[in-house]
Design a protein around this motif. Structure first.
Motif, mmCIF file in Angstrom:
data_model
loop_
_atom_site.group_PDB
_atom_site.id
_atom_site.type_symbol
_atom_site.label_atom_id
_atom_site.label_comp_id
_atom_site.label_asym_id
_atom_site.label_seq_id
_atom_site.Cartn_x
_atom_site.Cartn_y
_atom_site.Cartn_z
ATOM 1 N N GLU A 37 -6.154 -5.045 10.071
ATOM 2 C CA GLU A 37 -6.735 -6.161 9.749
ATOM 3 C C GLU A 37 -7.906 -6.146 8.957
ATOM 4 O OE1 GLU A 37 -6.978 -9.320 12.562
ATOM 5 O OE2 GLU A 37 -5.547 -8.621 13.933
ATOM 6 N N LEU A 38 -8.225 -7.169 7.895
ATOM 7 C CA LEU A 38 -9.140 -6.952 7.086
ATOM 8 C C LEU A 38 -10.114 -8.198 7.471
ATOM 9 C CD1 LEU A 38 -7.558 -6.477 3.391
ATOM 10 C CD2 LEU A 38 -8.546 -4.639 4.842
ATOM 11 N N ASN A 39 -11.552 -7.814 7.340
ATOM 12 C CA ASN A 39 -12.668 -8.616 7.255
ATOM 13 C C ASN A 39 -12.887 -9.219 5.962
ATOM 14 O OD1 ASN A 39 -12.756 -8.960 10.055
ATOM 15 N ND2 ASN A 39 -13.618 -6.987 10.151
ATOM 16 N N ALA A 40 -12.780 -8.377 5.028
ATOM 17 C CA ALA A 40 -13.171 -8.632 3.644
ATOM 18 C C ALA A 40 -12.071 -9.391 2.978
ATOM 19 C CB ALA A 40 -13.437 -7.201 2.943
ATOM 20 N N PRO A 41 -12.364 -10.096 1.856
ATOM 21 C CA PRO A 41 -11.292 -10.899 1.182
ATOM 22 C C PRO A 41 -10.088 -9.817 0.814
ATOM 23 C CG PRO A 41 -13.391 -11.709 0.431
ATOM 24 C CD PRO A 41 -13.577 -10.330 1.310
ATOM 25 N N ALA A 42 -8.994 -10.382 1.052
ATOM 26 C CA ALA A 42 -7.664 -9.529 0.457
ATOM 27 C C ALA A 42 -7.576 -8.972 -0.942
ATOM 28 C CB ALA A 42 -6.373 -10.176 0.972
ATOM 29 N N ASP A 43 -8.086 -9.860 -1.811
ATOM 30 C CA ASP A 43 -8.013 -9.811 -3.244
ATOM 31 C C ASP A 43 -9.086 -8.639 -3.612
ATOM 32 O OD1 ASP A 43 -5.920 -11.668 -3.475
ATOM 33 O OD2 ASP A 43 -7.418 -13.059 -4.355
ATOM 34 N N ASN A 44 -10.282 -8.809 -2.965
ATOM 35 C CA ASN A 44 -11.264 -7.612 -3.002
ATOM 36 C C ASN A 44 -10.708 -6.232 -2.669
ATOM 37 O OD1 ASN A 44 -12.586 -9.965 -4.069
ATOM 38 N ND2 ASN A 44 -14.276 -9.838 -2.845
ATOM 39 N N PHE A 45 -10.045 -6.267 -1.599
ATOM 40 C CA PHE A 45 -9.727 -5.005 -1.212
ATOM 41 C C PHE A 45 -8.466 -4.379 -2.206
ATOM 42 C CE2 PHE A 45 -6.703 -2.486 1.164
ATOM 43 C CZ PHE A 45 -7.722 -1.557 1.910
ATOM 44 N N TYR A 46 -7.546 -5.510 -2.300
ATOM 45 C CA TYR A 46 -6.409 -4.889 -3.189
ATOM 46 C C TYR A 46 -6.890 -4.576 -4.487
ATOM 47 C CZ TYR A 46 -2.186 -5.501 -6.190
ATOM 48 O OH TYR A 46 -1.203 -5.202 -7.117
ATOM 49 N N LYS A 47 -8.080 -5.055 -5.158
ATOM 50 C CA LYS A 47 -8.406 -4.596 -6.284
ATOM 51 C C LYS A 47 -9.156 -3.189 -6.282
ATOM 52 C CE LYS A 47 -11.204 -7.554 -8.784
ATOM 53 N NZ LYS A 47 -12.358 -8.328 -9.223
ATOM 54 N N ILE A 48 -9.531 -2.908 -5.012
ATOM 55 C CA ILE A 48 -10.140 -1.314 -5.157
ATOM 56 C C ILE A 48 -9.063 -0.351 -5.374
ATOM 57 C CG2 ILE A 48 -11.129 0.168 -3.427
ATOM 58 C CD1 ILE A 48 -13.311 -1.730 -4.618
ATOM 59 N N PHE A 49 -8.056 -0.692 -4.313
ATOM 60 C CA PHE A 49 -7.014 0.323 -4.860
ATOM 61 C C PHE A 49 -5.966 0.163 -5.830
ATOM 62 C CE2 PHE A 49 -8.226 1.056 -0.430
ATOM 63 C CZ PHE A 49 -7.937 2.045 -0.169
ATOM 64 N N TYR A 50 -5.943 -0.921 -6.345
ATOM 65 C CA TYR A 50 -5.181 -1.221 -7.592
ATOM 66 C C TYR A 50 -5.875 -0.637 -8.960
ATOM 67 C CZ TYR A 50 -3.178 -3.755 -11.865
ATOM 68 O OH TYR A 50 -2.454 -4.155 -12.774
ATOM 69 N N SER A 51 -7.059 -0.895 -9.099
ATOM 70 C CA SER A 51 -7.729 -0.554 -10.508
ATOM 71 C C SER A 51 -9.250 0.217 -10.178
ATOM 72 C CB SER A 51 -8.037 -1.545 -11.479
ATOM 73 O OG SER A 51 -8.731 -2.715 -10.470
ATOM 74 N N GLN A 52 -9.809 0.283 -8.897
ATOM 75 C CA GLN A 52 -10.991 0.710 -8.956
ATOM 76 C C GLN A 52 -11.032 1.804 -7.567
ATOM 77 O OE1 GLN A 52 -13.376 -2.833 -8.012
ATOM 78 N NE2 GLN A 52 -13.074 -3.429 -10.036
ATOM 79 N N ALA A 53 -10.180 2.677 -7.708
ATOM 80 C CA ALA A 53 -9.784 3.645 -6.778
ATOM 81 C C ALA A 53 -11.105 4.788 -6.761
ATOM 82 C CB ALA A 53 -8.607 4.382 -6.827
ATOM 83 N N HIS A 54 -11.811 4.815 -7.814
ATOM 84 C CA HIS A 54 -12.956 5.629 -8.015
ATOM 85 C C HIS A 54 -14.031 5.362 -7.364
ATOM 86 C CE1 HIS A 54 -13.088 2.622 -11.214
ATOM 87 N NE2 HIS A 54 -14.570 2.852 -11.147
ATOM 88 N N HIS A 55 -14.048 4.135 -6.685
ATOM 89 C CA HIS A 55 -15.021 3.712 -5.673
ATOM 90 C C HIS A 55 -15.032 4.121 -4.214
ATOM 91 C CE1 HIS A 55 -17.153 1.268 -8.570
ATOM 92 N NE2 HIS A 55 -16.233 0.636 -8.966
ATOM 93 N N VAL A 56 -13.537 4.617 -4.171
ATOM 94 C CA VAL A 56 -13.364 4.630 -2.480
ATOM 95 C C VAL A 56 -14.251 5.706 -2.025
ATOM 96 C CG1 VAL A 56 -11.555 5.483 -0.941
ATOM 97 C CG2 VAL A 56 -10.825 4.050 -2.899
ATOM 98 N N PRO A 57 -14.727 6.810 -2.573
ATOM 99 C CA PRO A 57 -15.446 7.910 -2.077
ATOM 100 C C PRO A 57 -17.157 7.315 -1.550
ATOM 101 C CG PRO A 57 -14.421 8.806 -3.830
ATOM 102 C CD PRO A 57 -14.082 7.181 -3.965
ATOM 103 N N ASN A 58 -17.299 6.101 -2.223
ATOM 104 C CA ASN A 58 -18.551 5.280 -1.931
ATOM 105 C C ASN A 58 -18.301 4.817 -0.401
ATOM 106 O OD1 ASN A 58 -19.608 6.137 -4.345
ATOM 107 N ND2 ASN A 58 -18.900 4.328 -5.450
ATOM 108 N N ALA A 59 -17.229 4.582 -0.080
ATOM 109 C CA ALA A 59 -16.786 3.814 1.080
ATOM 110 C C ALA A 59 -16.468 4.921 2.087
ATOM 111 C CB ALA A 59 -16.010 2.620 0.951
ATOM 112 N N SER A 60 -16.132 5.696 1.923
ATOM 113 C CA SER A 60 -15.254 6.548 2.926
ATOM 114 C C SER A 60 -15.878 7.940 2.921
ATOM 115 C CB SER A 60 -13.736 6.656 2.938
ATOM 116 O OG SER A 60 -13.179 7.571 3.979
#
Length: 149
Positions: A12-35
């Protein structure tokens, strides 16, 4: 010959689904900042947004550095991204491996359906549970990061 199989999990997501999707769709380079599990995501061929582009993920799993080179296919209408392994540690034990993330908006948040499809190299190899576990962990980390932002 080994048979194809799959593992599944929902997060389950607490963040807006569209924002989450955008990270994995076109901004995966931001994932190391989060994990903390993911150290780098680099474009290997193509770019961040074009389906079929190849990316190289560097991460730590069970204390060991690993990498996963994937080719992504995107179904924008269903907010689904399929990451197909083309190289990496996961292919040392599995003949084929796909991680599928489907993001479903629900109210202010959403639900991520994770499906790992795989085919073992040997019948007695274990299922790739540790790879599903890291996916669940990264999804939760990115969600928490987006909520804080």
């Amino acid at each position: 010959m080994a048979q194809a199989d799959k593992l599944e999990a929902d997060v389950e997501l607490n963040a807006p689904a569209d924002n989450f999707y955008k990270i994995f769709y076109s901004q995966a380079h931001h994932v190391p900042n989060a994990s903390d599990s993911i150290h780098a995501v680099e474009v290997h061929e193509g770019d961040w947004e074009t389906p079929g582009s190849t990316k190289l993920w560097k991460y730590t799993l069970e204390g060991n550095p690993e990498y996963f080179k994937e080719k992504a296919d995107v179904d924008e209408a269903n907010k689904t991204i399929t990451f197909t392994a083309v190289e990496g540690h996961v292919l040392e034990q599995y003949k084929s491996y796909k991680a599928i993330l489907r993001v479903i908006p629900t109210g202010d948040g959403g639900l991520v359906k994770i499906c790992v499809e795989y085919e073992k190299l040997k019948a007695d190899d274990p299922p790739p549970s540790k790879y599903l576990d890291i996916l669940v962990s990264v999804v939760k980390d990115v969600d928490a990061h987006l909520v804080k932002a």
